[in-house]
Design an enzyme around this catalytic site. Sequence first.
Site, PDB file in Angstrom:
ATOM      1  N   CYS A  14      63.990  45.680  70.385  1.00 27.14           N
ATOM      2  CA  CYS A  14      62.917  45.030  71.117  1.00 27.14           C
ATOM      3  C   CYS A  14      61.717  44.413  69.984  1.00 27.14           C
ATOM      4  O   CYS A  14      61.124  43.662  70.613  1.00 27.14           O
ATOM      5  CB  CYS A  14      62.143  46.317  71.925  1.00 27.14           C
ATOM      6  SG  CYS A  14      61.029  47.370  71.068  1.00 27.14           S
TER       7      CYS A  14
ATOM      8  N   GLN B 218      45.797  38.469  50.962  1.00 25.37           N
ATOM      9  CA  GLN B 218      46.878  38.973  50.618  1.00 25.37           C
ATOM     10  C   GLN B 218      46.880  40.623  50.860  1.00 25.37           C
ATOM     11  O   GLN B 218      48.097  41.396  50.797  1.00 25.37           O
ATOM     12  CB  GLN B 218      47.387  38.832  49.224  1.00 25.37           C
ATOM     13  CG  GLN B 218      47.490  37.563  48.450  1.00 25.37           C
ATOM     14  CD  GLN B 218      47.459  37.660  47.078  1.00 25.37           C
ATOM     15  OE1 GLN B 218      48.374  38.037  46.406  1.00 25.37           O
ATOM     16  NE2 GLN B 218      46.105  37.518  46.632  1.00 25.37           N
TER      17      GLN B 218
ATOM     18  N   ASN C  32      36.855  38.203  39.151  1.00 28.52           N
ATOM     19  CA  ASN C  32      37.993  38.917  38.924  1.00 28.52           C
ATOM     20  C   ASN C  32      37.920  39.857  38.013  1.00 28.52           C
ATOM     21  O   ASN C  32      37.271  39.392  36.841  1.00 28.52           O
ATOM     22  CB  ASN C  32      39.418  38.227  39.151  1.00 28.52           C
ATOM     23  CG  ASN C  32      40.592  39.061  39.162  1.00 28.52           C
ATOM     24  OD1 ASN C  32      40.766  39.668  40.399  1.00 28.52           O
ATOM     25  ND2 ASN C  32      41.457  39.497  38.269  1.00 28.52           N
TER      26      ASN C  32
ATOM     27  N   PHE D 110      47.517  47.106  42.922  1.00 31.82           N
ATOM     28  CA  PHE D 110      48.793  47.447  42.292  1.00 31.82           C
ATOM     29  C   PHE D 110      48.810  47.118  40.698  1.00 31.82           C
ATOM     30  O   PHE D 110      49.435  48.260  40.214  1.00 31.82           O
ATOM     31  CB  PHE D 110      49.788  46.031  42.726  1.00 31.82           C
ATOM     32  CG  PHE D 110      50.602  46.220  43.939  1.00 31.82           C
ATOM     33  CD1 PHE D 110      50.432  47.533  44.810  1.00 31.82           C
ATOM     34  CD2 PHE D 110      50.994  45.313  44.461  1.00 31.82           C
ATOM     35  CE1 PHE D 110      50.837  47.580  45.818  1.00 31.82           C
ATOM     36  CE2 PHE D 110      51.553  45.342  45.749  1.00 31.82           C
ATOM     37  CZ  PHE D 110      51.594  46.679  46.724  1.00 31.82           C
ATOM     38  N   ARG D 111      48.043  46.363  40.249  1.00 33.90           N
ATOM     39  CA  ARG D 111      48.279  45.983  38.624  1.00 33.90           C
ATOM     40  C   ARG D 111      46.831  46.419  37.690  1.00 33.90           C
ATOM     41  O   ARG D 111      47.106  46.357  36.566  1.00 33.90           O
ATOM     42  CB  ARG D 111      48.535  44.591  38.525  1.00 33.90           C
ATOM     43  CG  ARG D 111      49.804  44.242  38.900  1.00 33.90           C
ATOM     44  CD  ARG D 111      50.419  42.930  38.888  1.00 33.90           C
ATOM     45  NE  ARG D 111      51.571  42.599  39.639  1.00 33.90           N
ATOM     46  CZ  ARG D 111      51.902  42.257  40.914  1.00 33.90           C
ATOM     47  NH1 ARG D 111      50.536  42.316  41.568  1.00 33.90           N
ATOM     48  NH2 ARG D 111      52.683  42.188  41.287  1.00 33.90           N
TER      49      ARG D 111
ATOM     50  N   HIS E 165      50.173  38.734  54.294  1.00 34.25           N
ATOM     51  CA  HIS E 165      51.276  39.945  53.873  1.00 34.25           C
ATOM     52  C   HIS E 165      51.155  40.966  55.188  1.00 34.25           C
ATOM     53  O   HIS E 165      51.739  41.975  54.991  1.00 34.25           O
ATOM     54  CB  HIS E 165      50.965  40.476  52.793  1.00 34.25           C
ATOM     55  CG  HIS E 165      51.266  39.620  51.600  1.00 34.25           C
ATOM     56  ND1 HIS E 165      50.723  40.040  50.110  1.00 34.25           N
ATOM     57  CD2 HIS E 165      52.095  38.426  51.443  1.00 34.25           C
ATOM     58  CE1 HIS E 165      51.236  38.976  49.281  1.00 34.25           C
ATOM     59  NE2 HIS E 165      51.836  38.285  50.148  1.00 34.25           N
TER      60      HIS E 165
HETATM   61  P1  NAD Z   1      47.012  42.915  42.054  1.00 30.34           P
HETATM   62  O1  NAD Z   1      46.936  44.286  41.734  1.00 30.34           O
HETATM   63  O2  NAD Z   1      48.066  42.264  41.234  1.00 30.34           O
HETATM   64  O3  NAD Z   1      45.659  42.215  41.337  1.00 30.34           O
HETATM   65  C1  NAD Z   1      44.274  42.815  41.469  1.00 30.34           C
HETATM   66  C2  NAD Z   1      43.594  42.181  40.869  1.00 30.34           C
HETATM   67  O4  NAD Z   1      41.962  42.478  41.063  1.00 30.34           O
HETATM   68  C3  NAD Z   1      43.460  42.522  39.373  1.00 30.34           C
HETATM   69  O5  NAD Z   1      43.411  41.273  38.500  1.00 30.34           O
HETATM   70  C4  NAD Z   1      42.124  43.362  39.011  1.00 30.34           C
HETATM   71  O6  NAD Z   1      41.830  42.917  37.755  1.00 30.34           O
HETATM   72  C5  NAD Z   1      41.130  42.818  40.133  1.00 30.34           C
HETATM   73  N1  NAD Z   1      40.303  43.952  40.549  1.00 30.34           N
HETATM   74  C6  NAD Z   1      40.574  44.964  40.768  1.00 30.34           C
HETATM   75  N2  NAD Z   1      39.358  45.649  41.409  1.00 30.34           N
HETATM   76  C7  NAD Z   1      38.310  44.663  41.414  1.00 30.34           C
HETATM   77  C8  NAD Z   1      37.109  44.665  41.774  1.00 30.34           C
HETATM   78  N3  NAD Z   1      36.511  45.615  42.151  1.00 30.34           N
HETATM   79  N4  NAD Z   1      36.435  43.346  41.431  1.00 30.34           N
HETATM   80  C9  NAD Z   1      36.833  42.425  40.925  1.00 30.34           C
HETATM   81  N5  NAD Z   1      38.110  42.413  40.642  1.00 30.34           N
HETATM   82  C10 NAD Z   1      39.039  43.566  40.782  1.00 30.34           C
HETATM   83  O7  NAD Z   1      46.832  42.462  43.361  1.00 30.34           O
HETATM   84  P2  NAD Z   1      47.037  41.187  44.202  1.00 30.34           P
HETATM   85  O8  NAD Z   1      46.906  40.007  43.254  1.00 30.34           O
HETATM   86  O9  NAD Z   1      46.169  41.347  45.484  1.00 30.34           O
HETATM   87  O10 NAD Z   1      48.579  41.008  44.419  1.00 30.34           O
HETATM   88  C11 NAD Z   1      49.361  41.971  44.602  1.00 30.34           C
HETATM   89  C12 NAD Z   1      49.775  42.537  46.165  1.00 30.34           C
HETATM   90  O11 NAD Z   1      48.800  43.846  46.250  1.00 30.34           O
HETATM   91  C13 NAD Z   1      49.401  41.800  47.271  1.00 30.34           C
HETATM   92  O12 NAD Z   1      50.980  41.573  47.775  1.00 30.34           O
HETATM   93  C14 NAD Z   1      49.020  42.656  48.108  1.00 30.34           C
HETATM   94  O13 NAD Z   1      49.491  42.913  49.611  1.00 30.34           O
HETATM   95  C15 NAD Z   1      49.165  44.189  47.791  1.00 30.34           C
HETATM   96  N6  NAD Z   1      48.230  45.184  47.738  1.00 30.34           N
HETATM   97  C16 NAD Z   1      47.154  45.122  48.872  1.00 30.34           C
HETATM   98  C17 NAD Z   1      46.495  46.223  48.880  1.00 30.34           C
HETATM   99  C18 NAD Z   1      45.347  46.105  50.072  1.00 30.34           C
HETATM  100  O14 NAD Z   1      45.799  45.594  51.047  1.00 30.34           O
HETATM  101  N7  NAD Z   1      44.145  46.696  49.719  1.00 30.34           N
HETATM  102  C19 NAD Z   1      46.339  47.078  47.891  1.00 30.34           C
HETATM  103  C20 NAD Z   1      47.343  47.176  47.087  1.00 30.34           C
HETATM  104  C21 NAD Z   1      48.125  46.242  46.831  1.00 30.34           C
END
Ligand code: NAD
Length: 255
Positions: A131, A101, A219, A35-36, A119
Amino acid sequence: MKEKIQKFAELILESENIVALTGAGMSTESGIPDFRSPGTGLWERMDPSFADISTFTRNPTAFYQTMLEIGLNMIKAKPNAGHKSLTKLQKMGKLNGIMTQNIDGLHKRAHTKNVIEIHGTINEAKCMGKCGKIFPITTLVNQLLSGNPSTKCPDCDGILKPNAVFFGEQLPTEALERTDELIANCDIMMILGTSLLVSPANFLPYKALNVDAKLGIINREKTNIDHQCLVVIHGSIAEILPKIVEIVEIEYNKK
Ligand code: NAD
């Protein structure tokens, strides 16, 4: 970096009861955007309100028009070296379970056991009608791919939605209880690929600290918990975790 990798491996070798908390960063190297992350995160190109349950119920067709491609990409993704490393650790008795998550199901597809999907999961569809049944996600996807603009429950005609927790929905109580059980006796929590900005997952490291567990984090970006972690590695999980697990494996094979 080398010293930190060694230190993380030593932490694992010294510990008996290891748990992992994972987030979207775990799966970016499987081609699923988080997401971020700056530049690539989903929130840079779409409005977060799309993940809101009220947006979905108001207009499921619009939701699927925007989200189908992202969903299909997630369903087709494969576990990366990070997911596989966690399975390896577990086989060596060095990982009790994972609280994730993520909704992508990649930990389960990598054959890790005891995975708590706090989640929910994109691999199932849930009927929002009378249902309330759960179906494989293909029940929903096949309707969309055959040109239906929305998706109907085969049993009661209710709307089908992916069985992931949308903003504004309750988290599954059973999953949350299981995270408490997993953390209760842990001596390390590995925190992997999460910004720790989403509640209640961002409280889980504090629960681990409350039972005197140590924290280690991998991270790409800094997080608010870094100062509480014994090892902090800012980098790629799929690159770094296999190196840590390799060191653990060498020691494990000496036994
Ligand atoms: P987030 O997007 O807030 O944060 C992801 C973090 O991972 C960031 O800080 C980033 O720096 C780090 N990151 C990204 N790629 C990386 C890598 N290859 N190696 C190391 N670090 C890495 O995501 P979050 O904290 O999981 O929380 C947000 C929500 O995102 C959750 O509710 C989740 O359900 C949802 N989400 C899930 C998926 C999935 O299922 N793959 C995808 C998108 C969002």
